[in-house]
Structures are given as C-alpha cells and as structure tokens.
Design an enzyme around this catalytic site. Structure first.
Site, PDB file in Angstrom:
ATOM      1  CB  VAL A  70      -1.464  -6.265  -6.532  1.00 59.04           C
ATOM      2  CG1 VAL A  70      -1.386  -7.294  -5.430  1.00 59.04           C
ATOM      3  CG2 VAL A  70      -1.842  -4.890  -5.987  1.00 59.04           C
ATOM      4  CE1 TYR A 151      -9.064   4.039  -1.633  1.00 57.62           C
ATOM      5  CE2 TYR A 151     -11.049   5.207  -0.970  1.00 57.62           C
ATOM      6  CZ  TYR A 151     -10.168   4.165  -0.801  1.00 57.62           C
ATOM      7  OH  TYR A 151     -10.390   3.235   0.181  1.00 57.62           O
ATOM      8  CB  THR A 186      -5.536   0.616   8.549  1.00 57.97           C
ATOM      9  OG1 THR A 186      -5.886   1.658   7.610  1.00 57.97           O
ATOM     10  CG2 THR A 186      -6.727  -0.296   8.756  1.00 57.97           C
TER      11      THR A 186
END
Length: 253
Positions: A70, A151, A186
């Site tokens: 992306v 971030y 995750t």
C-alpha cells in the site's frame, strides 16, 4: 491479480457484499478477513507477501488475494463495497534519533497507504450509493506514547482522515470509521516486544506483561476482538455510525 476465485459463503448478514482487506495476510487484517467471510462477504486480501495471502485463501479466510504494498505503486483495486485498511507498521526510537526516512516509512505505511487505497476504492462506492470504509488505527491515534512519535503522528493523521472523509461522504451512502485497538497479540506486537527487550534487558515474558499492563483488563487484546468491531461497522444497523473512533482497548484512556 486475482489468482484464485472461490464462491462466497451462502447466507450471512453480508451476503453479496465484496470486501477488500489490506494487511489481510496476518494479525488484525487476517482476523477481519475471517470475520467478514464468515458473515457472507466475498473477501479479497491484499498484502506485500504472497505466502500469508495464499495461506489465508487456503484456510478459507478469503476468496482472492492481491500482492501489493500500500506504500508503493498500487495495482488496479478490485471493486469493493467494504474496505478495511488494516495494513500498518510500527518503529520505535527516541525522537532525536528518528530521521526523515523513518518518518516517511511510518506515514506511508499507516496513513498515506490507507489514503491511496481508499482513493482507489471510493469512486465505485459513491457510484453505487453504498460503501463502508473502516480504518484500523490504534490507541496511538487517541493519545501519545513515548519513543514512537512518528507512528503516533501517522495514526493521529489516519484518524483525522477518517473524520474528514466521513463528513465529505455522509450524504452519499458511504460511512468512514476507525477502530482503535490497544496493544494486540499480533506479529507486529512481537516486534515491539523484541525492541523492548533490547532496550530494557527484560525477558520476553516481562516485556509482554509490560505492554499488556496498558490495558486495565491486564491482558493483550485479541485480533478477533478487533475484527468483531470492524464487522459491526460493516454490518446492517451501523448505517448511522460515521466518523467514529471505536476503542478496542479494555478501557485504556
């Protein structure tokens, strides 16, 4: 682009809907693909690495896959009614040790990539008079954390995009929302654990416990819990939910 085409699951609240999930090969994206497929949608997963995408297809989480980054040049995006922007990345460093390259990577992966995919998918939604866009943001879109300034800034930007676009398309049958998970179990979290152990000397169990400690429930969020929130936002009955930032964080403030 669409190497394998499998039939959508019959029945379900989303039967007949087409979904695209970026970052759909692992983590939250994969959990979202599974949830949408179980609800009857025909799901295409998009990601950088072919192996996890093929595994998602073979495991029944998706009906098709697209290999793409992306943050790079996008191939033609398959038409979709439901778009879940779950692709993302996280890097940590003290602010004075960040550089322009890190800022660019964080903005590309967490904000500009989602904007690019949404820009590609939105015209068909507007033409059809129906669409659901769900951006996987973070509690980092709602508050600050030390050592991840780039971030945090990118996730704040993603939430800003969510809110602005939601108002722009509000009268045209399309909703745009965000889910804001806390620390979630995750593969991306494993990178944070590794960084924390390197910086502090803690072992893996201690590092994971420190991250889980941000959640008042004292645990890490499960990807399936984030996917359940995404599924709600895509489901009939959520038509009036638009421009929302839904925390999935156990009450972290």
């Amino acid at each position: 682009m669409d190497p394998v085409s499998l039939p959508a699951r019959a029945g379900g609240a989303l039967a007949g809907r087409r979904a695209l999930v970026t970052g759909g090969g692992t983590g939250i994206g994969l959990a979202c693909a599974r949830a949408l497929t179980a609800a009857g949608a025909r799901v295409t997963v998009l990601g950088r690495r072919e192996a996890p995408l093929r595994a998602a297809l073979e495991g029944g989480a998706a009906a098709a896959w697209v290999s793409a980054d992306v943050a790079g040049a996008l191939p033609p995006i398959p038409p979709c009614d439901l778009l879940v922007n779950a692709a993302g990345a996280a890097e940590s460093a003290p602010f004075l040790r960040t550089d322009a390259a890190m800022w660019r990577r964080m903005l590309d992966a967490n904000l500009l990539g989602a904007a690019a995919v949404t820009r590609a998918a939105l015209p068909a939604m507007l033409e059809a008079g129906f669409g659901r866009v769900v951006n996987v943001a973070s509690t980092a879109a709602l508050k600050g954390y030390p050592y991840v300034a780039a971030y945090v800034a990118a996730k704040h930007g993603l939430l800003g995009l969510t809110r602005a676009l939601a108002l722009e398309v509000a009268g045209r049958g399309v909703t745009v929302n965000a889910v804001c998970p806390g620390f979630t179990d995750t593969p991306l979290l494993e990178e944070s654990v590794a960084t924390l152990t390197a910086l502090t000397g803690r072992d893996e169990a201690q590092a994971r416990a420190a991250l889980a400690g941000h959640n008042p429930q004292g645990r890490l969020v499960r990807p399936e819990e984030v996917a359940a929130a995404v599924l709600f936002l895509c489901s009939p009955g959520a038509e009036a939910v638009n421009g929302a930032a839904l925390p999935v964080s156990g009450g972290e403030a």
